[in-house]
Design a protein around this motif. Structure first.
Motif, PDB file in Angstrom:
ATOM      1  N   GLY A  36       0.910  -1.041   0.005  1.00  0.00           N
ATOM      2  CA  GLY A  36       0.113  -0.061   0.005  1.00  0.00           C
ATOM      3  C   GLY A  36       0.953   1.307   0.149  1.00  0.00           C
ATOM      4  N   THR A  37       0.278   2.267   0.258  1.00  0.00           N
ATOM      5  CA  THR A  37       0.808   3.698  -0.046  1.00  0.00           C
ATOM      6  C   THR A  37       0.271   4.555   1.397  1.00  0.00           C
ATOM      7  OG1 THR A  37      -0.670   4.499  -1.413  1.00  0.00           O
ATOM      8  CG2 THR A  37       1.365   3.895  -2.282  1.00  0.00           C
ATOM      9  N   LEU A  38       0.996   5.480   1.629  1.00  0.00           N
ATOM     10  CA  LEU A  38       0.403   6.434   2.896  1.00  0.00           C
ATOM     11  C   LEU A  38       0.988   7.865   2.469  1.00  0.00           C
ATOM     12  CD1 LEU A  38      -0.864   7.246   5.523  1.00  0.00           C
ATOM     13  CD2 LEU A  38       1.566   6.790   6.411  1.00  0.00           C
ATOM     14  N   ASP A  39      -0.253   8.562   2.020  1.00  0.00           N
ATOM     15  CA  ASP A  39      -0.144  10.124   1.882  1.00  0.00           C
ATOM     16  C   ASP A  39       0.188  10.850   3.289  1.00  0.00           C
ATOM     17  OD1 ASP A  39      -0.007  12.780   1.296  1.00  0.00           O
ATOM     18  OD2 ASP A  39      -1.725  12.900  -0.022  1.00  0.00           O
ATOM     19  N   ILE A  40       1.435  10.997   3.675  1.00  0.00           N
ATOM     20  CA  ILE A  40       1.553  11.521   4.914  1.00  0.00           C
ATOM     21  C   ILE A  40       0.982  13.088   5.308  1.00  0.00           C
ATOM     22  CG2 ILE A  40       3.586  12.236   6.705  1.00  0.00           C
ATOM     23  CD1 ILE A  40       5.406  10.185   5.238  1.00  0.00           C
ATOM     24  N   GLY A  41       0.960  13.780   4.186  1.00  0.00           N
ATOM     25  CA  GLY A  41       0.366  15.182   4.250  1.00  0.00           C
ATOM     26  C   GLY A  41      -1.253  15.233   4.362  1.00  0.00           C
ATOM     27  N   ALA A  42      -1.665  14.058   4.088  1.00  0.00           N
ATOM     28  CA  ALA A  42      -3.337  14.042   3.946  1.00  0.00           C
ATOM     29  C   ALA A  42      -3.860  13.869   5.568  1.00  0.00           C
ATOM     30  CB  ALA A  42      -3.813  12.932   3.210  1.00  0.00           C
ATOM     31  N   THR A  43      -5.235  14.263   5.683  1.00  0.00           N
ATOM     32  CA  THR A  43      -5.774  14.092   7.109  1.00  0.00           C
ATOM     33  C   THR A  43      -6.657  12.687   6.887  1.00  0.00           C
ATOM     34  OG1 THR A  43      -6.182  16.349   7.077  1.00  0.00           O
ATOM     35  CG2 THR A  43      -7.647  15.203   8.348  1.00  0.00           C
ATOM     36  N   PRO A  44      -6.580  12.054   7.866  1.00  0.00           N
ATOM     37  CA  PRO A  44      -7.097  10.710   8.043  1.00  0.00           C
ATOM     38  C   PRO A  44      -8.633  10.619   7.926  1.00  0.00           C
ATOM     39  CG  PRO A  44      -5.599  10.696   9.866  1.00  0.00           C
ATOM     40  CD  PRO A  44      -5.728  12.321   9.257  1.00  0.00           C
ATOM     41  N   TYR A  64       6.891  -6.824   4.983  1.00  0.00           N
ATOM     42  CA  TYR A  64       7.148  -5.423   5.629  1.00  0.00           C
ATOM     43  C   TYR A  64       5.550  -4.863   6.001  1.00  0.00           C
ATOM     44  CZ  TYR A  64      11.801  -5.803   3.554  1.00  0.00           C
ATOM     45  OH  TYR A  64      13.158  -6.142   3.294  1.00  0.00           O
ATOM     46  N   ALA A  65       4.730  -5.517   6.204  1.00  0.00           N
ATOM     47  CA  ALA A  65       3.362  -5.101   6.540  1.00  0.00           C
ATOM     48  C   ALA A  65       3.471  -4.291   7.870  1.00  0.00           C
ATOM     49  CB  ALA A  65       2.240  -6.357   6.749  1.00  0.00           C
ATOM     50  N   PRO A  66       4.351  -5.020   8.996  1.00  0.00           N
ATOM     51  CA  PRO A  66       4.418  -4.277  10.230  1.00  0.00           C
ATOM     52  C   PRO A  66       4.841  -3.013  10.051  1.00  0.00           C
ATOM     53  CG  PRO A  66       4.743  -6.489  10.648  1.00  0.00           C
ATOM     54  CD  PRO A  66       4.833  -6.400   9.105  1.00  0.00           C
ATOM     55  N   GLU A  67       5.912  -2.684   9.356  1.00  0.00           N
ATOM     56  CA  GLU A  67       6.652  -1.690   9.219  1.00  0.00           C
ATOM     57  C   GLU A  67       5.760  -0.423   8.557  1.00  0.00           C
ATOM     58  OE1 GLU A  67       9.901  -4.582   9.892  1.00  0.00           O
ATOM     59  OE2 GLU A  67       7.922  -4.282   8.628  1.00  0.00           O
ATOM     60  N   LEU A  68       5.034  -0.894   7.459  1.00  0.00           N
ATOM     61  CA  LEU A  68       4.206   0.135   6.991  1.00  0.00           C
ATOM     62  C   LEU A  68       2.971   0.530   8.161  1.00  0.00           C
ATOM     63  CD1 LEU A  68       2.994   1.686   4.838  1.00  0.00           C
ATOM     64  CD2 LEU A  68       2.001  -0.087   3.691  1.00  0.00           C
ATOM     65  N   THR A  69       2.385  -0.546   8.976  1.00  0.00           N
ATOM     66  CA  THR A  69       1.471  -0.481   9.629  1.00  0.00           C
ATOM     67  C   THR A  69       1.888   0.517  10.691  1.00  0.00           C
ATOM     68  OG1 THR A  69       0.439  -2.628   9.209  1.00  0.00           O
ATOM     69  CG2 THR A  69      -0.146  -1.482  11.372  1.00  0.00           C
ATOM     70  N   ALA A  70       2.990   0.593  11.460  1.00  0.00           N
ATOM     71  CA  ALA A  70       3.884   1.300  12.204  1.00  0.00           C
ATOM     72  C   ALA A  70       3.664   2.710  11.636  1.00  0.00           C
ATOM     73  CB  ALA A  70       5.117   0.892  12.737  1.00  0.00           C
ATOM     74  N   GLY A  71       4.060   2.999  10.576  1.00  0.00           N
ATOM     75  CA  GLY A  71       4.134   4.619   9.783  1.00  0.00           C
ATOM     76  C   GLY A  71       2.567   4.910   9.862  1.00  0.00           C
ATOM     77  N   VAL A  72       1.483   3.917   9.489  1.00  0.00           N
ATOM     78  CA  VAL A  72       0.210   4.436   9.247  1.00  0.00           C
ATOM     79  C   VAL A  72      -0.487   4.729  10.670  1.00  0.00           C
ATOM     80  CG1 VAL A  72      -2.197   3.318   8.964  1.00  0.00           C
ATOM     81  CG2 VAL A  72      -0.450   3.265   7.216  1.00  0.00           C
ATOM     82  N   LEU A  73      -0.094   3.871  11.808  1.00  0.00           N
ATOM     83  CA  LEU A  73      -0.588   4.213  13.181  1.00  0.00           C
ATOM     84  C   LEU A  73      -0.064   5.366  13.613  1.00  0.00           C
ATOM     85  CD1 LEU A  73      -0.400   0.754  14.575  1.00  0.00           C
ATOM     86  CD2 LEU A  73      -2.233   1.931  13.966  1.00  0.00           C
ATOM     87  N   LEU A  76      -1.890   8.117  12.182  1.00  0.00           N
ATOM     88  CA  LEU A  76      -3.134   8.174  12.793  1.00  0.00           C
ATOM     89  C   LEU A  76      -3.200   9.036  14.159  1.00  0.00           C
ATOM     90  CD1 LEU A  76      -4.583   4.876  11.864  1.00  0.00           C
ATOM     91  CD2 LEU A  76      -5.311   7.061  11.024  1.00  0.00           C
ATOM     92  N   GLU A  77      -2.384   8.432  15.041  1.00  0.00           N
ATOM     93  CA  GLU A  77      -2.353   9.160  16.169  1.00  0.00           C
ATOM     94  C   GLU A  77      -1.812  10.654  16.400  1.00  0.00           C
ATOM     95  OE1 GLU A  77       0.510   6.338  18.295  1.00  0.00           O
ATOM     96  OE2 GLU A  77      -1.059   4.720  18.500  1.00  0.00           O
ATOM     97  N   ALA A  78      -0.868  11.031  15.387  1.00  0.00           N
ATOM     98  CA  ALA A  78      -0.461  12.466  15.436  1.00  0.00           C
ATOM     99  C   ALA A  78      -1.747  13.306  15.218  1.00  0.00           C
ATOM    100  CB  ALA A  78       0.560  12.600  14.130  1.00  0.00           C
ATOM    101  N   HIS A  79      -2.871  12.584  14.187  1.00  0.00           N
ATOM    102  CA  HIS A  79      -3.770  13.548  14.142  1.00  0.00           C
ATOM    103  C   HIS A  79      -4.967  13.168  15.039  1.00  0.00           C
ATOM    104  CE1 HIS A  79      -3.318  15.346   9.881  1.00  0.00           C
ATOM    105  NE2 HIS A  79      -2.326  13.973  10.013  1.00  0.00           N
ATOM    106  N   GLN A  80      -4.662  12.500  16.345  1.00  0.00           N
ATOM    107  CA  GLN A  80      -5.424  12.195  17.127  1.00  0.00           C
ATOM    108  C   GLN A  80      -6.589  11.413  16.775  1.00  0.00           C
ATOM    109  OE1 GLN A  80      -6.146  16.147  18.938  1.00  0.00           O
ATOM    110  NE2 GLN A  80      -4.356  15.839  20.381  1.00  0.00           N
ATOM    111  N   ALA A  81      -6.556  10.344  15.764  1.00  0.00           N
ATOM    112  CA  ALA A  81      -7.611   9.726  15.470  1.00  0.00           C
ATOM    113  C   ALA A  81      -7.925   8.634  16.545  1.00  0.00           C
ATOM    114  CB  ALA A  81      -7.111   8.983  14.058  1.00  0.00           C
TER     115      ALA A  81
END
Length: 236
Positions: A36-44, A64-73, A76-81
């Motif tokens: 997958g991909t993650l747009d870091i500048g987007a809002t969840p 590498y799924a856990p590594e990508l998931t770590a970034g996604v989480l 999300l937490e940075a946006h207080q999701a």
């Protein structure tokens, strides 16, 4: 009604959950992070994010799924999701070293364990134990990599033989072996710090066991006279 975003990499494990959400009429997103991909500048998006990421993802081709998931989480937490099983839970999931440290922090005793990186370091760690000891993967799941050794010579033969498989993160744990009065371990499941149930697992044929249907062993792997269902018995 807010969406439930189910983060995972294993369709078989999440299938029952998604079917139940369908039956209840709850909207959800099946967010498979095997790639997958993650747009870091987007809002969840709005909703609840539930992570089911597993330390054994590499056994299903999702190294590498856990590594990508770590970034996604973290995003999300940075946006207080609203996140269930966030970065802290994932860090525990993928490291037995972290798990042991957390248990010790709360006064729960664990067998003496030495984490080692490199063949010679594994052997050196084993020399700290009198008698039998076990080796296991730091990042695993389903009991992957658990091996009993009667002494250092047996360990050396194992490390230099065809059966040795390095942990996906390179870290091998050398651990004190505690012989149980019976060949069983007990797995416990908690929800909201409350005990949900306990499962007695027959380990007479080894420790690479998982009670989930998707990784259930066949009858051929059971001890003589036992059935697959007897390998996993709910006791509470």
């Amino acid at each position: 009604m807010p969406h439930i975003h189910v983060i995972h990499e294993n369709e078989e494990w999440t299938g029952p959950l998604l079917r139940e959400l369908d039956a209840l009429g709850h909207p959800y997103r099946d967010w498979h992070l095997g790639e997958g991909t993650l747009d870091i500048g987007a809002t969840p998006p709005a909703g609840v994010f539930y992570s089911r990421m597993s330390a054994s993802s590499h056994t299903r081709g999702h190294r590498y799924a856990p590594e990508l998931t770590a970034g996604v989480l973290a995003w999300l937490e940075a946006h207080q999701a609203w996140v269930l099983n966030g970065t802290r839970a994932l860090a525990l999931e993928v490291s037995k070293v972290a798990q042991s440290a957390a248990l010790g922090q709360h006064g729960i005793r664990v067998p003496r364990t030495i984490a080692a990186l490199g063949r010679d370091r594994i052997i050196a760690a084993a020399r700290n134990f009198d008698g039998a000891f076990i080796t296991k993967h730091n990042r695993a799941g389903k009991g992957l990599g658990v091996r009993l050794h009667k002494g250092v010579d047996a360990l050396v033969d194992y490390l230099d033989g065809p059966e040795f498989e390095l942990s996906v993160d390179g870290i091998t744990l050398v651990q004190e072996y505690i012989e149980s009065p019976t060949p069983h371990i007990t797995r416990v499941e908690f929800i909201g710090q409350e005990l949900l149930y306990a499962v007695r697992v027959d380990t007479s044929e080894g420790f690479e066991l998982c009670p989930a249907q998707s990784c259930e062993i066949g009858d051929a792997a059971c001890p003589v006279g036992a059935t697959t269902s007897e390998k996993f018995v709910i006791i509470d």
